[in-house]
Design a protein around this motif. Sequence first.
Motif, PDB file in Angstrom:
ATOM      1  N   CYS A   1       0.843  -1.207   0.000  1.00  0.00           N
ATOM      2  CA  CYS A   1       0.000   0.000   0.000  1.00  0.00           C
ATOM      3  C   CYS A   1       0.877   1.256   0.000  1.00  0.00           C
ATOM      4  CB  CYS A   1      -0.902  -0.021   1.222  1.00  0.00           C
ATOM      5  SG  CYS A   1      -1.945   1.429   1.421  1.00  0.00           S
ATOM      6  N   ALA A   2       1.959   1.229   0.801  1.00  0.00           N
ATOM      7  CA  ALA A   2       2.844   2.396   0.924  1.00  0.00           C
ATOM      8  C   ALA A   2       3.663   2.640  -0.330  1.00  0.00           C
ATOM      9  CB  ALA A   2       3.774   2.216   2.124  1.00  0.00           C
ATOM     10  N   ALA A   3       3.668   1.689  -1.275  1.00  0.00           N
ATOM     11  CA  ALA A   3       4.411   1.894  -2.525  1.00  0.00           C
ATOM     12  C   ALA A   3       3.807   3.036  -3.328  1.00  0.00           C
ATOM     13  CB  ALA A   3       4.420   0.612  -3.355  1.00  0.00           C
ATOM     14  N   PHE A   4       2.504   3.282  -3.150  1.00  0.00           N
ATOM     15  CA  PHE A   4       1.836   4.369  -3.864  1.00  0.00           C
ATOM     16  C   PHE A   4       1.846   5.628  -2.994  1.00  0.00           C
ATOM     17  CE2 PHE A   4       0.350   0.671  -6.064  1.00  0.00           C
ATOM     18  CZ  PHE A   4       0.221   1.089  -7.381  1.00  0.00           C
ATOM     19  N   PRO A   5       1.994   6.803  -3.610  1.00  0.00           N
ATOM     20  CA  PRO A   5       2.098   8.051  -2.832  1.00  0.00           C
ATOM     21  C   PRO A   5       0.807   8.414  -2.134  1.00  0.00           C
ATOM     22  CG  PRO A   5       1.973   8.533  -5.179  1.00  0.00           C
ATOM     23  CD  PRO A   5       2.129   7.049  -5.059  1.00  0.00           C
ATOM     24  N   ASP A   6       0.931   9.268  -1.108  1.00  0.00           N
ATOM     25  CA  ASP A   6      -0.237   9.771  -0.400  1.00  0.00           C
ATOM     26  C   ASP A   6      -1.061  10.680  -1.297  1.00  0.00           C
ATOM     27  OD1 ASP A   6       0.324   8.499   2.010  1.00  0.00           O
ATOM     28  OD2 ASP A   6       1.628  10.122   2.682  1.00  0.00           O
ATOM     29  N   MET A   7      -2.341  10.835  -0.953  1.00  0.00           N
ATOM     30  CA  MET A   7      -3.177  11.846  -1.614  1.00  0.00           C
ATOM     31  C   MET A   7      -2.599  13.226  -1.343  1.00  0.00           C
ATOM     32  SD  MET A   7      -7.144  10.996  -0.810  1.00  0.00           S
ATOM     33  CE  MET A   7      -8.038   9.723  -1.674  1.00  0.00           C
ATOM     34  N   ASP A   8      -2.804  14.160  -2.275  1.00  0.00           N
ATOM     35  CA  ASP A   8      -2.404  15.530  -1.975  1.00  0.00           C
ATOM     36  C   ASP A   8      -3.403  16.119  -0.977  1.00  0.00           C
ATOM     37  OD1 ASP A   8      -4.661  16.597  -3.370  1.00  0.00           O
ATOM     38  OD2 ASP A   8      -3.566  16.484  -5.254  1.00  0.00           O
ATOM     39  N   ALA A   9      -3.039  17.246  -0.397  1.00  0.00           N
ATOM     40  CA  ALA A   9      -3.807  17.835   0.698  1.00  0.00           C
ATOM     41  C   ALA A   9      -5.247  18.148   0.287  1.00  0.00           C
ATOM     42  CB  ALA A   9      -3.109  19.098   1.196  1.00  0.00           C
ATOM     43  N   ALA A  10      -5.424  18.667  -0.921  1.00  0.00           N
ATOM     44  CA  ALA A  10      -6.772  19.047  -1.370  1.00  0.00           C
ATOM     45  C   ALA A  10      -7.669  17.825  -1.528  1.00  0.00           C
ATOM     46  CB  ALA A  10      -6.685  19.812  -2.690  1.00  0.00           C
ATOM     47  N   ASP A  11      -7.142  16.757  -2.158  1.00  0.00           N
ATOM     48  CA  ASP A  11      -7.944  15.542  -2.343  1.00  0.00           C
ATOM     49  C   ASP A  11      -8.300  14.920  -0.995  1.00  0.00           C
ATOM     50  OD1 ASP A  11      -7.971  15.721  -5.067  1.00  0.00           O
ATOM     51  OD2 ASP A  11      -6.214  14.458  -5.366  1.00  0.00           O
ATOM     52  N   TYR A  12      -7.338  14.933  -0.063  1.00  0.00           N
ATOM     53  CA  TYR A  12      -7.616  14.336   1.242  1.00  0.00           C
ATOM     54  C   TYR A  12      -8.683  15.142   1.995  1.00  0.00           C
ATOM     55  CZ  TYR A  12      -7.134  12.611   5.970  1.00  0.00           C
ATOM     56  OH  TYR A  12      -7.419  12.095   7.208  1.00  0.00           O
ATOM     57  N   THR A  13      -8.649  16.466   1.860  1.00  0.00           N
ATOM     58  CA  THR A  13      -9.656  17.305   2.518  1.00  0.00           C
ATOM     59  C   THR A  13     -11.054  16.961   2.016  1.00  0.00           C
ATOM     60  OG1 THR A  13      -8.074  19.112   2.829  1.00  0.00           O
ATOM     61  CG2 THR A  13     -10.415  19.681   2.892  1.00  0.00           C
ATOM     62  N   PHE A  14     -11.205  16.794   0.693  1.00  0.00           N
ATOM     63  CA  PHE A  14     -12.507  16.425   0.130  1.00  0.00           C
ATOM     64  C   PHE A  14     -12.935  15.033   0.592  1.00  0.00           C
ATOM     65  CE2 PHE A  14     -11.728  19.948  -2.741  1.00  0.00           C
ATOM     66  CZ  PHE A  14     -13.000  20.461  -2.920  1.00  0.00           C
ATOM     67  N   LEU A  15     -11.985  14.088   0.647  1.00  0.00           N
ATOM     68  CA  LEU A  15     -12.305  12.741   1.116  1.00  0.00           C
ATOM     69  C   LEU A  15     -12.771  12.779   2.570  1.00  0.00           C
ATOM     70  CD1 LEU A  15     -12.294   9.636   0.876  1.00  0.00           C
ATOM     71  CD2 LEU A  15      -9.911   9.693   1.607  1.00  0.00           C
ATOM     72  N   LYS A  16     -12.061  13.538   3.403  1.00  0.00           N
ATOM     73  CA  LYS A  16     -12.410  13.614   4.825  1.00  0.00           C
ATOM     74  C   LYS A  16     -13.798  14.227   5.019  1.00  0.00           C
ATOM     75  CE  LYS A  16     -10.517  15.082   9.275  1.00  0.00           C
ATOM     76  NZ  LYS A  16      -9.357  15.758   9.945  1.00  0.00           N
ATOM     77  N   GLU A  17     -14.119  15.243   4.217  1.00  0.00           N
ATOM     78  CA  GLU A  17     -15.452  15.852   4.295  1.00  0.00           C
ATOM     79  C   GLU A  17     -16.529  14.834   3.910  1.00  0.00           C
ATOM     80  OE1 GLU A  17     -15.202  19.225   1.758  1.00  0.00           O
ATOM     81  OE2 GLU A  17     -14.054  20.445   3.181  1.00  0.00           O
ATOM     82  N   ASP A  18     -16.234  14.013   2.907  1.00  0.00           N
ATOM     83  CA  ASP A  18     -17.189  12.988   2.482  1.00  0.00           C
ATOM     84  C   ASP A  18     -17.373  11.933   3.573  1.00  0.00           C
ATOM     85  OD1 ASP A  18     -18.796  11.656   0.306  1.00  0.00           O
ATOM     86  OD2 ASP A  18     -17.324  10.096   0.672  1.00  0.00           O
ATOM     87  N   VAL A  19     -16.270  11.521   4.213  1.00  0.00           N
ATOM     88  CA  VAL A  19     -16.356  10.544   5.300  1.00  0.00           C
ATOM     89  C   VAL A  19     -17.141  11.129   6.470  1.00  0.00           C
ATOM     90  CG1 VAL A  19     -15.008   9.272   7.014  1.00  0.00           C
ATOM     91  CG2 VAL A  19     -14.248   9.318   4.645  1.00  0.00           C
ATOM     92  N   ALA A  20     -16.911  12.419   6.779  1.00  0.00           N
ATOM     93  CA  ALA A  20     -17.640  13.067   7.872  1.00  0.00           C
ATOM     94  C   ALA A  20     -19.134  13.087   7.602  1.00  0.00           C
ATOM     95  CB  ALA A  20     -17.117  14.490   8.069  1.00  0.00           C
ATOM     96  N   ALA A  21     -19.520  13.260   6.331  1.00  0.00           N
ATOM     97  CA  ALA A  21     -20.939  13.350   5.977  1.00  0.00           C
ATOM     98  C   ALA A  21     -21.583  11.984   5.800  1.00  0.00           C
ATOM     99  CB  ALA A  21     -21.103  14.164   4.694  1.00  0.00           C
ATOM    100  N   ASN A  22     -20.844  11.012   5.258  1.00  0.00           N
ATOM    101  CA  ASN A  22     -21.451   9.730   4.878  1.00  0.00           C
ATOM    102  C   ASN A  22     -20.825   8.511   5.539  1.00  0.00           C
ATOM    103  OD1 ASN A  22     -23.148  10.975   2.719  1.00  0.00           O
ATOM    104  ND2 ASN A  22     -21.147  11.417   1.820  1.00  0.00           N
TER     105      ASN A  22
END
Length: 340
Positions: free
Chosen positions: A47-68
């Motif tokens: 899993c760690a072979a692939f890079p982390d999400m950039d900050a903007a994408d992670y912010t949108f993902l976190k907002e989606d997780v918070a809502a759903n």
Amino acid sequence: MAGPAPDCLKIDKSTAHRTGNAGAADGRFAIGAPAMAPPRLQPHALCAAFPDMDAADYTFLKEDVAANGVRQAIVLLDGQILDGRHRYRAAMELDMGCPCTIFAGKDPQQFVVSANAARRNLSASQRALAIVSVFEWRPLGSNQHGGWAPGAHPPKSTAELAKLTGLSERTIKQAKQVKAADRPDVADEVRSGTLSLKGATERIKPSQRAHASAPKPAGKQAVGEPSSSPLAPVIAPAQAQAPAPSREGSNAEAAPADEKIAEIDALKKLVQALEVELAQEKTRARDLERKAKLLGTELEQEKKRGRRYAQLYPQLQTLLKVSSSEAMVTAVERLVARTK
């Protein structure tokens, strides 16, 4: 050693495809109620072979997780996260539960490649290094579910990896050079997208040349022991008569070279700083583009509501038999008072 995995639902097949936090597993998965993942899980090496999400994408993902919530369960292997580390991180930061399943397929490498196939924002350098890292990984022991064993996945050639990724063989070779150089700092820059593979191979060349030109250890011949070479009678007198090299001359030649090396290193650092700034600007630009799209959607909705009001206004005037806005308000207030 990885900790014991929780009792989650086992996956029957070894490949999957997902997009962000949306959607559930498709028909290739066994259906059931996943368990909740425990805290403090770590990403698996694949899993760690692939890079982390950039900050903007992670912010949108976190907002989606918070809502759903986490709508797609993360996948575990040997007590570590094989897929879904960003969903898990968002859930932990929000103090929410995160469903998990246990991988029980035969090919975790192909699974990880398939799970990350939708990440179109990765550069060619990032994809090449990730794929090389994935297919160079070897498990330490057999999976507890009996799905695969060490060495079961044969190494892939440069041509095979190039065909798999759609990249050139030259790019794959550069990724292999960076992986083999044992320079985690350089590999991390490529993985984060701040350094290309071409730039990485240029940076590791000086260290490789220095390693190749290092003096080899002398033999264990005892002091005063005659050499066994048949040319020893000729070589020994010549060595004795050869003049010692002048230190002054070698120092004078080395000084300009050292200045050039320092100049090149300074330029490389400047280029690296500019690459980091460029990556940050790209991230900010993507963030602004998303916000502009959201504002555009809201504006279009407001326009639709405005058009609807414009259609209703003359109808309301006719119904109330008034000609001005003030008269309309007065008429509406009278109707409200009568209904009380």
